[in-house]
Scaffold this active site. Structure first.
Site, PDB file in Angstrom:
ATOM      1  N   ASP A 147      -8.394 -12.852  18.033  1.00  0.00           N
ATOM      2  CA  ASP A 147      -9.217 -13.214  16.879  1.00  0.00           C
ATOM      3  C   ASP A 147      -9.775 -11.950  16.241  1.00  0.00           C
ATOM      4  O   ASP A 147     -10.061 -10.974  16.936  1.00  0.00           O
ATOM      5  CB  ASP A 147     -10.381 -14.115  17.303  1.00  0.00           C
ATOM      6  CG  ASP A 147      -9.911 -15.488  17.742  1.00  0.00           C
ATOM      7  OD1 ASP A 147      -8.959 -16.014  17.136  1.00  0.00           O
ATOM      8  OD2 ASP A 147     -10.506 -16.043  18.693  1.00  0.00           O
ATOM      9  N   ASP A 181      -5.917 -20.009  12.884  1.00  0.00           N
ATOM     10  CA  ASP A 181      -7.058 -20.933  12.831  1.00  0.00           C
ATOM     11  C   ASP A 181      -7.349 -21.346  11.393  1.00  0.00           C
ATOM     12  O   ASP A 181      -7.641 -22.519  11.107  1.00  0.00           O
ATOM     13  CB  ASP A 181      -8.308 -20.273  13.417  1.00  0.00           C
ATOM     14  CG  ASP A 181      -8.178 -19.933  14.888  1.00  0.00           C
ATOM     15  OD1 ASP A 181      -7.412 -20.616  15.588  1.00  0.00           O
ATOM     16  OD2 ASP A 181      -8.837 -18.974  15.327  1.00  0.00           O
TER      17      ASP A 181
END
Length: 216
Positions: A147, A181
């Protein structure tokens, strides 16, 4: 291939941007390192997680394996659903939104399945390397999801009179996430917003076909 071109192009584009961004971060940043993109409101902030989207966790080695295998099965189901939708000429917007969800889910599966094998471990002090001599940091299906997108837009303290959290520190938006995401979130959001349009046109088309059959 008619009808499949745009969904396949969209999936390929999302996967390409997602994986290029993750490879770059893994090879050029250490855990916790920041790059300011727009002041302190948009940062590239490198973290890894063992769990789900936006840094949520699903504990333990068994939990990690279960989550990865579940993702693979789910993506297989979404992929079949996408094929069915194109074949049966569902609304094009709906198909593209499902393609976004499919691409996002597949992007994170690539991390979970292969990154532990092909990368050395990222730490607070060392960057990862690709195909390290001693092998990767984890076995197949036990990789960590990368991330890096961080938007700490508003930070401060709740007023003392505010219920429950009065006087406590708050930060919006706290989660750190990735392109995959984002694709999932955008796909789901657009389906929720435009579902009436998507399924209304579908009902109209089916009613038209049924009326033609009855007339014949």
């Amino acid at each position: 291939m008619k009808g499949y071109t745009k969904p396949l192009l969209l999936i390929s584009l999302v996967l390409l941007v997602d994986q290029l961004s993750k490879f770059w971060v893994k090879l050029n940043m250490t855990i916790g390192q920041d790059f300011n993109i727009i002041g302190n409101k948009f940062l590239i902030h490198f973290i890894e997680n063992n769990g789900m989207a936006y840094g949520m966790e699903f504990g333990g080695e068994f939990g990690k394996l279960f989550l990865t295998l579940f993702r693979i099965i789910a993506v297989g189901g979404i992929g079949y659903g996408l094929y069915y939708m194109v074949k049966n000429k569902y609304h094009r917007g709906f198909i593209l939104n499902v393609a976004l969800i499919f691409a996002g889910a597949l992007g994170n599966i690539i991390d979970s399945t292969f990154y532990g094998v092909i990368f050395s471990e990222s730490t607070f002090y060392e960057k990862a390397s690709l195909f390290p001599t001693g092998g990767g940091y984890a076995s197949l299906f036990h990789g960590k999801v990368v991330d890096m997108l961080y938007f700490p837009l508003i930070e401060g303290n709740f007023p003392d009179w505010f219920p429950v959290w009065g006087g406590e520190h708050f930060l919006f938006f706290r989660p750190v996430f990735n392109i995959a995401d984002s694709a999932i979130s955008v796909g789901v959001f657009l389906i929720l917003i435009f579902q009436k349009r998507y399924f209304k046109e579908e009902r109209v088309e089916k009613e038209s076909i049924n009326s033609e059959v009855l007339e014949d």
